[in-house]
Design an enzyme around this catalytic site. Structure first.
Site, short mmCIF file in Angstrom:
data_model
loop_
_atom_site.label_atom_id
_atom_site.label_comp_id
_atom_site.label_asym_id
_atom_site.label_seq_id
_atom_site.Cartn_x
_atom_site.Cartn_y
_atom_site.Cartn_z
N HIS A 506 -3.87 -11.77 14.56
CA HIS A 506 -2.62 -11.16 14.11
C HIS A 506 -2.91 -9.95 13.24
O HIS A 506 -4.04 -9.75 12.78
CB HIS A 506 -1.77 -12.18 13.33
CG HIS A 506 -2.47 -12.74 12.13
ND1 HIS A 506 -3.39 -13.76 12.22
CD2 HIS A 506 -2.42 -12.41 10.81
CE1 HIS A 506 -3.85 -14.05 11.01
NE2 HIS A 506 -3.28 -13.23 10.14
N ARG A 516 7.11 -2.92 1.61
CA ARG A 516 7.24 -4.22 2.29
C ARG A 516 6.59 -5.28 1.42
O ARG A 516 5.40 -5.18 1.08
CB ARG A 516 6.54 -4.15 3.65
CG ARG A 516 6.44 -5.45 4.44
CD ARG A 516 5.48 -5.19 5.60
NE ARG A 516 5.41 -6.24 6.59
CZ ARG A 516 4.58 -7.27 6.55
NH1 ARG A 516 3.77 -7.43 5.50
NH2 ARG A 516 4.55 -8.15 7.53
#
Length: 562
Positions: A506, A516
């Site tokens: 990932h 973020r």
């Protein structure tokens, strides 16, 4: 193992001497063995830009492995004739390298440092000891030849896999005799492999009308190699008994690491290519896991919303949940983050550890509680960080139906901020594709469970705190680190959780605008690797609770005075 300092110095020196192509080759050599080293990747890109078009050379590459990798790539692209050519070349190179490896084992007896000063043996013991040392070294050539430069662990089932790939490749080009020959060669190593046994029977049925299939034998070099290997193993066992030491035969060829593709089960019914009948096409098996896979357990909290399971996320041991925390809790965590985070926290002080285009800031649970205790942030808000991470742990433990306690391995609140003026023409990731408990090697389609990877991590989770930014999608990929299998847009209260191994590569797409933030959580099933700061945080919470109870006990109800 490659020496980082030596190769880094070589890169720097060649760059200073304006030998940019050599600098690029040195950087490429290091990076091939250390694909997780982001600084070297950046240097490599710089050298390539300065030097123009260069053909990168891995100075420590093993030719037989290069040919094997090329053969597998051709095979995956269904270029079977080219795959055969490369794999046959790889086999010839392997057996040549085996001879060379065994020769290097000859020579005087080897001692570690000053062991020879304490070595006491009579003539016959010394001869036997020396011979055993050579024999062990030669026996270990199997492991040496299957280990990529810079890696500690060999590619499992390496030599037999050549024959496994070849048996199907030869079948696809219509050479059934060679297909059967390679299938039988593979079965020398794994005589109980049901899939290849069925393939071999199928190849026999194709040859019965023209010849006697029983006349087709395994390849001589494979039979000779395996016979010698077994004899060496027997000698080592006997020698160990005679000399009084313990010898355990390693598992050199694991049948659980069989070729991972769809051509494992024969059938004459399904699609037939122009050159003859085909083997059936099945689903590509998922990567092997060390434990029983279960999921679908209770989410424990009524407000938590299930979104996707592993199948819907195109993978193994994955779950996506919403409403794990509320909008108000997200905002409160953001306020905590603004009060406690430091640039580079959790990244050895590097404010841009994965990309020069973003700034990373982080903080741990213990730090939040300390700041709360000191009054630098509201204690209630600091405790919220602790509480939501515990909530996430309980959900993960329950959903994946683990039959043992899941412990915190590391808890980290992290925000990544896009740096102004550096977002145009970005083609990098905010966090490169990786796995959480092993070193991902896309070229070999392997994930090496060895240091510096955090091999003790078992499950991971990311709890998102906001959505007011651009980019930053979380992505799962195949082992090639390129093929995206699922993409997730973060938002407040959303949590993605998954097992930490090579089955779940990932990464994070570039954050191109804004900040973020997320709570990153890693868990372990081994209590020996519990997060130390978490244990200390537990103690702080216990102290705070005790103080709160003590204060409550001292409160006098006015009615009691009447």
């Amino acid at each position: 193992m490659r020496q980082l300092s030596r190769l880094c110095r070589l890169c720097c020196v060649t760059a200073l001497l304006n030998q940019l192509e050599e600098a690029a080759n040195a950087a490429h050599t290091f990076f091939m063995a250390n694909p997780e080293h982001m600084e070297m990747q950046q240097d490599l890109e710089n050298y390539k830009t300065m030097a123009g078009k260069v053909r990168l050379v891995d100075r420590e590459a093993k030719p037989h492995m290069e040919n094997y990798s090329a053969g597998v790539k051709h095979y995956d692209q269904e270029e079977y004739a080219l795959a055969i050519e490369s794999l046959e070349r790889a086999l010839r190179g392997y057996y040549t390298a085996d001879v060379e490896c065994r020769v290097t084992c000859e020579g005087p007896q080897r001692f570690e440092e000053y062991e020879y000063l304490e070595y006491k043996a009579d003539l016959y013991e010394a001869i036997a000891d020396h011979y055993m040392q050579i024999l062990v070294c030669q026996h270990e050539c199997v492991r040496e030849l299957a280990t990529r430069p810079g890696r500690l662990s060999p590619i499992e089932n390496y030599l037999p896999l050549h024959y496994d790939y070849l048996q199907f490749a030869y079948y696809r080009v219509g050479e059934y005799v060679k297909a059967l020959e390679c299938a039988k060669s593979y079965l020398l190593f794994h005589p109980d492999d049901e899939a290849v046994l069925e393939n071999a029977d199928y190849y026999k049925s194709l040859l019965e009308e023209t010849m006697d299939p029983e006349t087709i034998k395994p390849r001589k070099e494979a039979a000779k190699f395996l016979r010698r290997h077994k004899l060496e193993s027997d000698l080592l066992q006997m020698g160990a008994t005679g000399l009084g030491f313990v010898y355990t035969e390693p598992s050199y060829w694991s049948s659980s690491s069989a070729r991972q593709d769809e051509h494992r089960v024969p059938s004459g019914v399904n699609s037939e290519p122009a050159d003859g009948p085909a083997l059936s096409v099945g689903k590509k098996p998922a990567p092997r896991m060390d434990r029983e896979l279960r999921e679908g357990g209770s989410l424990l909290y009524s407000d938590v919303q299930f979104i996707y399971n592993s199948q819907q996320l195109n993978g193994t041991q994955r779950v996506l949940l919403d409403n794990v925390i509320s909008e108000e809790e997200c905002q409160e965590l953001r306020r905590v983050a603004n009060g406690i985070m430091l640039a580079g926290d959790g990244y050895r002080g590097k404010s841009s550890p994965h990309t020069p285009n973003e700034k990373f800031e982080g903080a741990t649970v213990l730090k939040a509680l300390k700041f709360g205790y000191e009054g630098r942030v509201p204690l209630k808000s600091a405790r919220l960080f602790y509480d939501v991470s515990e909530k996430a742990r309980r959900i993960v433990e329950s959903y994946f139906r683990l039959n043992s306690t899941l412990y915190f391995s590391y808890t980290h609140m992290v925000c990544r901020t896009a740096l102004p003026g550096q977002q145009e023409k970005r083609n990098d990731l905010s966090h490169p594709i990786h796995a959480d408990n092993c070193l991902l090697d896309p070229e070999a389609s392997e994930c090496w469970k060895e240091p510096p990877a955090y091999t003790f991590r078992d499950y991971s989770a990311l709890l998102y705190m906001n959505t007011d930014f651009e980019g930053g999608e979380f992505i799962f990929t195949e082992m090639d680190a390129k093929t995206v299998t699922a993409s997730i847009k973060p938002k407040c209260g959303r949590m993605i959780s998954f097992s930490s191994g090579g089955e779940n590569p990932h990464g994070v797409k570039a954050v191109t605008k804004g900040q973020r933030c997320a709570v990153a959580l890693w868990f372990t099933l081994d209590p020996l690797y519990r997060e130390l700061e978490r244990i200390q945080a537990d103690e702080v919470i216990a102290t705070l609770d005790q103080e709160h109870r003590g204060a409550s006990d001292l409160n006098i109800n006015p009615k009691d005075e009447l």
